[in-house]
Design a protein around this motif. Structure first.
Motif, PDB file in Angstrom:
ATOM      1  N   THR A 186       3.082  -5.763   3.348  1.00 58.35           N
ATOM      2  CA  THR A 186       2.602  -6.824   4.226  1.00 58.35           C
ATOM      3  C   THR A 186       2.837  -8.166   3.550  1.00 58.35           C
ATOM      4  OG1 THR A 186       0.877  -5.376   5.118  1.00 58.35           O
ATOM      5  CG2 THR A 186       0.613  -7.738   5.478  1.00 58.35           C
ATOM      6  N   ALA A 187       3.428  -9.109   4.280  1.00 56.46           N
ATOM      7  CA  ALA A 187       3.652 -10.471   3.777  1.00 56.46           C
ATOM      8  C   ALA A 187       2.858 -11.452   4.643  1.00 56.46           C
ATOM      9  CB  ALA A 187       5.138 -10.815   3.786  1.00 56.46           C
ATOM     10  N   THR A 188       2.168 -12.407   3.985  1.00 53.58           N
ATOM     11  CA  THR A 188       1.314 -13.368   4.693  1.00 53.58           C
ATOM     12  C   THR A 188       1.672 -14.780   4.258  1.00 53.58           C
ATOM     13  OG1 THR A 188      -0.482 -11.729   4.695  1.00 53.58           O
ATOM     14  CG2 THR A 188      -1.063 -14.019   5.196  1.00 53.58           C
ATOM     15  N   ASN A 189       1.790 -15.700   5.243  1.00 49.28           N
ATOM     16  CA  ASN A 189       1.996 -17.117   4.931  1.00 49.28           C
ATOM     17  C   ASN A 189       0.974 -17.967   5.686  1.00 49.28           C
ATOM     18  OD1 ASN A 189       2.994 -16.802   7.502  1.00 49.28           O
ATOM     19  ND2 ASN A 189       4.930 -17.883   7.149  1.00 49.28           N
ATOM     20  N   SER A 190       0.876 -19.260   5.310  1.00 44.04           N
ATOM     21  CA  SER A 190      -0.106 -20.178   5.902  1.00 44.04           C
ATOM     22  C   SER A 190       0.621 -21.280   6.655  1.00 44.04           C
ATOM     23  CB  SER A 190      -0.991 -20.791   4.805  1.00 44.04           C
ATOM     24  OG  SER A 190      -1.723 -19.785   4.134  1.00 44.04           O
TER      25      SER A 190
ATOM     26  N   ARG B 139       4.750  13.294  -6.657  1.00 46.52           N
ATOM     27  CA  ARG B 139       4.739  13.872  -5.317  1.00 46.52           C
ATOM     28  C   ARG B 139       3.730  13.191  -4.413  1.00 46.52           C
ATOM     29  NH1 ARG B 139       3.397  19.983  -6.578  1.00 46.52           N
ATOM     30  NH2 ARG B 139       5.056  19.535  -8.076  1.00 46.52           N
ATOM     31  N   ASP B 140       2.758  12.475  -5.021  1.00 42.28           N
ATOM     32  CA  ASP B 140       1.765  11.769  -4.212  1.00 42.28           C
ATOM     33  C   ASP B 140       2.385  10.608  -3.439  1.00 42.28           C
ATOM     34  OD1 ASP B 140      -0.226  13.451  -5.093  1.00 42.28           O
ATOM     35  OD2 ASP B 140      -0.789  12.165  -6.767  1.00 42.28           O
ATOM     36  N   LEU B 141       3.588  10.179  -3.831  1.00 42.13           N
ATOM     37  CA  LEU B 141       4.265   9.086  -3.121  1.00 42.13           C
ATOM     38  C   LEU B 141       5.007   9.574  -1.882  1.00 42.13           C
ATOM     39  CD1 LEU B 141       5.695   6.916  -6.038  1.00 42.13           C
ATOM     40  CD2 LEU B 141       3.912   6.285  -4.408  1.00 42.13           C
ATOM     41  N   HIS B 142       4.980  10.868  -1.617  1.00 41.99           N
ATOM     42  CA  HIS B 142       5.624  11.413  -0.410  1.00 41.99           C
ATOM     43  C   HIS B 142       4.861  10.922   0.822  1.00 41.99           C
ATOM     44  CE1 HIS B 142       7.916  14.304   1.990  1.00 41.99           C
ATOM     45  NE2 HIS B 142       6.786  14.524   2.644  1.00 41.99           N
ATOM     46  N   GLY B 143       5.544  10.143   1.673  1.00 39.96           N
ATOM     47  CA  GLY B 143       4.893   9.620   2.875  1.00 39.96           C
ATOM     48  C   GLY B 143       5.246   8.163   3.122  1.00 39.96           C
ATOM     49  N   ASN B 144       4.344   7.445   3.769  1.00 40.83           N
ATOM     50  CA  ASN B 144       4.601   6.069   4.201  1.00 40.83           C
ATOM     51  C   ASN B 144       4.231   5.063   3.118  1.00 40.83           C
ATOM     52  OD1 ASN B 144       5.534   6.785   6.752  1.00 40.83           O
ATOM     53  ND2 ASN B 144       3.475   6.848   7.616  1.00 40.83           N
ATOM     54  N   GLN B 145       5.169   4.134   2.858  1.00 45.25           N
ATOM     55  CA  GLN B 145       4.919   3.003   1.981  1.00 45.25           C
ATOM     56  C   GLN B 145       4.959   1.746   2.870  1.00 45.25           C
ATOM     57  OE1 GLN B 145       4.771   4.721  -0.948  1.00 45.25           O
ATOM     58  NE2 GLN B 145       5.803   6.453   0.027  1.00 45.25           N
ATOM     59  N   SER B 146       3.963   0.865   2.740  1.00 47.95           N
ATOM     60  CA  SER B 146       3.919  -0.318   3.601  1.00 47.95           C
ATOM     61  C   SER B 146       3.874  -1.586   2.761  1.00 47.95           C
ATOM     62  CB  SER B 146       2.687  -0.274   4.520  1.00 47.95           C
ATOM     63  OG  SER B 146       1.495  -0.391   3.777  1.00 47.95           O
TER      64      SER B 146
ATOM     65  N   ILE C  38       0.875  -1.173   0.000  1.00 44.62           N
ATOM     66  CA  ILE C  38       0.000   0.000   0.000  1.00 44.62           C
ATOM     67  C   ILE C  38       0.913   1.224   0.000  1.00 44.62           C
ATOM     68  CG2 ILE C  38      -1.787   1.299   1.201  1.00 44.62           C
ATOM     69  CD1 ILE C  38      -2.771  -1.260   2.432  1.00 44.62           C
ATOM     70  N   LEU C  39       0.892   1.953  -1.105  1.00 45.31           N
ATOM     71  CA  LEU C  39       1.789   3.096  -1.254  1.00 45.31           C
ATOM     72  C   LEU C  39       1.113   4.377  -0.785  1.00 45.31           C
ATOM     73  CD1 LEU C  39       3.377   2.268  -4.730  1.00 45.31           C
ATOM     74  CD2 LEU C  39       4.067   1.506  -2.447  1.00 45.31           C
ATOM     75  N   ALA C  40       1.911   5.420  -0.604  1.00 48.87           N
ATOM     76  CA  ALA C  40       1.396   6.687  -0.053  1.00 48.87           C
ATOM     77  C   ALA C  40       0.358   7.326  -0.963  1.00 48.87           C
ATOM     78  CB  ALA C  40       2.556   7.656   0.194  1.00 48.87           C
ATOM     79  N   ASP C  41       0.402   7.017  -2.248  1.00 52.20           N
ATOM     80  CA  ASP C  41      -0.580   7.600  -3.161  1.00 52.20           C
ATOM     81  C   ASP C  41      -1.890   6.826  -3.174  1.00 52.20           C
ATOM     82  OD1 ASP C  41       0.167   5.306  -4.449  1.00 52.20           O
ATOM     83  OD2 ASP C  41       0.821   6.267  -6.314  1.00 52.20           O
ATOM     84  N   GLY C  42      -2.001   5.775  -2.314  1.00 52.01           N
ATOM     85  CA  GLY C  42      -3.228   5.003  -2.227  1.00 52.01           C
ATOM     86  C   GLY C  42      -3.273   3.787  -3.119  1.00 52.01           C
ATOM     87  N   SER C  43      -2.289   3.609  -3.986  1.00 48.84           N
ATOM     88  CA  SER C  43      -2.289   2.455  -4.887  1.00 48.84           C
ATOM     89  C   SER C  43      -1.902   1.190  -4.129  1.00 48.84           C
ATOM     90  CB  SER C  43      -1.323   2.688  -6.045  1.00 48.84           C
ATOM     91  OG  SER C  43       0.010   2.856  -5.567  1.00 48.84           O
ATOM     92  N   VAL C  44      -2.403   0.035  -4.630  1.00 50.82           N
ATOM     93  CA  VAL C  44      -2.154  -1.274  -4.029  1.00 50.82           C
ATOM     94  C   VAL C  44      -1.439  -2.134  -5.064  1.00 50.82           C
ATOM     95  CG1 VAL C  44      -3.185  -3.320  -2.996  1.00 50.82           C
ATOM     96  CG2 VAL C  44      -4.190  -1.067  -2.571  1.00 50.82           C
TER      97      VAL C  44
END
Length: 735
Positions: free
Chosen positions: A230-234, A221-228, A202-208
């Motif tokens: 997430t990794a998931t396993n079973s 400039r919309d990417l200025h901020g937090n980029q996250s 989930i990037l700072a510009d709202g894209s997934v």
């Protein structure tokens, strides 16, 4: 040789049933019993007896140990990190006693973790991420065997644990700070078991996005901020684990620049043109905003907005104007953003609302005649003659000053961003307006040295048509020093320029007396009157502010906003290196939009040409608003203006109460020297009173700056908190 009570051998002869596996080896009187292919039932006590003397005997114990240690783990060898696990080790085939001591020992990757002398060793523990792949084994350590043999008695099947755990995530970036339009790579690095994971960005510009790596070819400039990421396993039992990491990415980019040209970018000759440059949304904030005309820099500043005025647009002012913001990026490079407009000159067209001058021209064109021409020529002749001789109209007289002092004060200075143009009396500057364009109406206020008259002005300061203005005029037969002060005040207001919270000088008439100072009309009156009129004598009922036929009830938020606006105006004055010296609620006016603007620069000090703010002077000052150093030493600085602003804050909080009420000016002075400060009103919150009190610090250097005060009050104005409980204010006395 006996085994228990049974005879095994007699000298070298082996007895049945021990033939074939037992033998006696003798050498020089020493008999050794050798047992071949040892079996479990060979264990026991062996006795060697001298048949000639049965009291001579020796006994030995033989322990036969089978490799029968059993290792198991309760449930299964696959677990989830944090689970409790029991390891079980069994050996039922040997008796461990004091004659032949031994232990069952558990090892984790070769390190001992549990030991017992019983037939079983059950060891319980909690396994974590670091235990994944660990090897657990148990062995019998019997002390009749050398340690080198112990490993031969270990479990045949070692236990290797599969510890499953949630992903630990780390975002790796090709750059922590980048610029707009550059490329960037983000990688999501994980450590997980199982390592078959699903990625979610989930990037700072709202894209997934999905995938372990993201390549961004054009950073916005919309990417200025937090980029996250997430990794998931079973896990084996159907549950899931997840991990997340957040990376703060700084994207640097140029500012957005706006440009406003008033009244338009096509004006007639002689018009007033106001160009406003503003910038926003830059990272980092630009360090310079400038206005240029055909690549020639006209004005520059390090603030978010600047205004440039052209008084009397001429042919030299025609050209392409650019507002440009300059940003310094992290790598030392500069970024530029700009917007521009071409300003042209148009030929004037007759207006349906004909003014005095056009009316005269109209008469000259349509009603030519010798009499009219003679009148006009005569009027021109006498006006010119009066100017050439330096005379004044009617009752006015020439200033009785020394020659050098006269030359100094009759030079009216127009300052625009550090440039000075000097004009002698009788010459017309771009601020000058013909008196014929003014129609004086009623008197609004009558002071000790000047009166304020409401007037209608034609085409003043670039405003087309008729505008309401205020004209400040010295009273009849003023002293020479009052005339000088009046001209100095006009000069100072020119140098100050325009600001939303400063009463603007529109034009002036200084070619001959009486001098006119023409300012914008403030419909709301002064702040002190507004505050006092908005509460009743009992202090429990409040009237409305009535401006432009609109009623508004003042709230705590309104009062804090007033304070912020006054502070903003004073911050601007400080930036222009101007010391007001007479700041009080009575010298703050409100316009039709209930916006506060600072006025009365009659006692102000312009210090553009001085390295320090300090000035000593004799003037008409009010003790109750003055700082300690001003009262004691006659020293006035921006810091003494901060003290006065603290008193204005107190006036706002008390809805116009008199500072130090009930005390004479002498008592005020002595009390301040003894450390007295006006106490906190009961209806005022501590945060606001703390700000007021900081303005009254004995040490001027410890007082806040106007920039700091503006920021504090801006924050309060944006809060939903009630800083002034208006309904709790007591009654007021104006004495």
């Amino acid at each position: 040789m006996y085994r228990g009570s049974r005879l095994v051998a007699l000298r070298e002869d082996i007895q049945d049933p021990y033939t074939g596996r037992f033998e006696v080896v003798s050498e020089e009187g020493v008999y050794n019993l050798r047992i071949l292919y040892t079996a479990l039932d060979d264990g026991g006590a062996y006795e060697c007896t001298d048949v000639g003397n049965r009291t001579r005997q020796a006994v030995a114990f033989l322990y036969v140990i089978a490799n029968v240690t059993k290792c198991t783990v309760k449930n299964d060898s696959t677990v989830i990190a944090g689970d409790d696990v029991s390891f079980i080790c069994l050996n039922q085939e040997i008796i461990l006693d004091n004659n032949a001591p031994g232990d069952l020992v558990w090892y984790n990757n070769g390190k001992e973790v549990s030991r017992t002398s019983r037939h079983s060793n059950i060891w319980s523990t909690t396994l974590y991420k670091d235990d994944n792949g660990a090897v657990f084994s148990c062995q019998l350590e019997h002390y009749t065997l050398p340690p080198s043999k112990w490993s031969e008695l270990a479990c045949e099947d070692q236990i290797i644990m599969d510890v499953q755990f949630s992903p630990s995530v780390k975002i790796m970036s090709s750059a922590a700070v980048t610029m707009e339009d550059s490329s960037l790579t983000l990688a999501c690095v994980i450590d997980a078991n199982p390592n078959d994971v699903v990625y979610s960005w989930i990037l700072a510009d709202g894209s997934v996005n999905g995938g372990a790596v993201i390549d961004i070819g054009n950073v916005t400039r919309d990417l200025h901020g937090n980029q996250s990421c997430t990794a998931t396993n079973s896990f084996y039992d159907g549950t899931q684990g997840s991990g997340i990491d957040v990376l703060y990415l700084e994207v640097q980019y140029t500012a957005t620049v706006n440009m406003s040209v008033q009244p338009s970018n096509e004006v007639t000759e002689g018009s007033c043109v106001r160009i406003t440059c503003s910038m926003s949304d830059g990272n980092p904030d630009p360090y310079k905003l400038k206005l240029t005309l055909d690549s020639h820099e006209l004005i520059a500043a390090d603030r978010a907005e600047l205004t440039y005025e052209i008084k009397g647009f001429g042919t030299n002012d025609i050209g392409f104007y650019r507002c440009q913001a300059v940003t310094l990026f992290f790598d030392g490079t500069e970024g530029f953003s700009e917007v521009g407009q071409e300003i042209k000159m148009k030929m004037p067209r007759p207006s349906s609302n004909t003014g005095t001058v056009l009316f005269i021209v109209f008469l000259v064109i349509l009603v030519p005649g010798a009499a009219l021409i003679g009148i006009l020529l005569s009027s021109f002749y006498w006006k010119r003659k009066l100017k050439d001789k330096g005379t004044r109209r009617a009752h006015d007289s020439k200033l009785d000053l020394k020659e050098d002092e006269y030359e100094h004060y009759t030079s009216i200075t127009r300052r625009i961003e550090g440039e000075s143009v000097y004009m002698k009396l009788g010459e017309r500057s771009s601020f000058e307006v013909l008196r014929e364009f003014l129609y004086l109406r009623e008197t609004l206020a009558d002071g000790a040295f000047a009166r304020f008259v409401k007037a209608e002005a034609w085409n003043i300061a670039g405003r087309e048509g008729v505008s309401n203005v205020v004209v400040k005029i010295l009273k009849e037969r003023p002293l020479d020093v009052d005339k000088v002060d009046f001209l100095k005040e006009i000069d100072l207001m020119k140098s100050i320029g325009t600001h939303p919270n400063i009463v603007s000088l529109l034009d002036c008439c200084t070619e001959y007396e009486p001098f006119y100072m023409i300012m914008e009309f403030m419909e709301g009156g002064n702040l002190q009157g507004i505050l006092r009129n908005n509460r009743s004598a009992l202090g429990s009922a409040y009237t409305n502010v009535n401006i432009s036929n609109e009623n508004k009830t003042l709230t705590s938020a309104d009062l804090v906003t007033f304070a912020h606006q006054v502070s903003s105006g004073m911050e601007y004055l400080a930036s222009r290196e101007c010391v007001h010296r007479n700041l009080a609620a009575r010298n703050v006016l409100l316009d039709k939009n209930i916006v506060c603007k600072i006025y009365d620069f009659g006692l102000a000090l312009g210090v553009v040409d001085k390295p320090q703010y300090e000035r000593k002077t004799k003037g008409k000052l009010t003790i109750r608003w003055m700082a300690m150093e001003s009262i004691k030493d006659g020293v006035f600085t921006t810091k003494s203006d901060v003290w006065s602003f603290g008193v204005v804050l107190w006036e706002i909080v008390t809805m116009g109460n008199i500072p130090y009420q009930g005390m004479s000016e002498q008592e005020v002075t002595s009390s301040l020297r003894e450390g007295y400060r006006m106490p906190k009103p009961s209806h005022c919150e501590k945060e606001l009173y703390s700000t007021i009190l900081s303005c009254w610090d004995k040490n001027p250097e410890k007082r806040p700056t106007f920039s700091e005060l503006t920021a504090i009050l801006q924050k309060m104005a944006n809060d939903e908190k009630t800083y002034i409980k208006i309904m709790d204010i007591g009654s007021i006395s104006d004495d």
